[in-house]
Design a protein around this motif. Sequence first.
Motif: not given
Length: 163
Positions: A63-70
């Motif tokens: 039901v959701g996502y979050i993307r983490l990067g540089f």
Amino acid sequence: MAVAPHLRTAVLDDEDALGRLDRDTWSTLHAVMPRPRPPYEPFFGERFGPRDHLVAERDGRIVGYIRLGFPTPLACNAHVRQILGLAVAEEARGAGVGRALLRAVVAEARRQGARRVTLRVLGHNVPARALYASEGFAVEGVLPGEFLLDGVYVDDVLMGRSL
């Protein structure tokens, strides 16, 4: 009271569900790219894979996502992580899913040794800006009229927080 979502790192098998969620939640409230049209691009690619995403599940469904990067590939910027995407299914909004994902990704950035987390949000996205501010993110810059969306010039707001 809403039941907290189950959070976990994405896996390759999540690709179709994440792609659908991304398309279902598309809006000029937060997207600067045109609405996706078939044939759809893969959700995971060379730049971002499953390890770069945390997903929220309810009843076994994403039901959701979050993307983490540089934010950049520069070694002198390696102490910073950037939130590069956040989506919550319409039926899960207002139930703490976005907040849970945001808190989890801040903890993950800290675990990775980051000293700061940054993000970009469209100026007219009042709900997202309020969420970020309530979790300690401050406006660090504004690019006025950076995007033309549906005939309206929209600011790009840069936010960040120290860890």
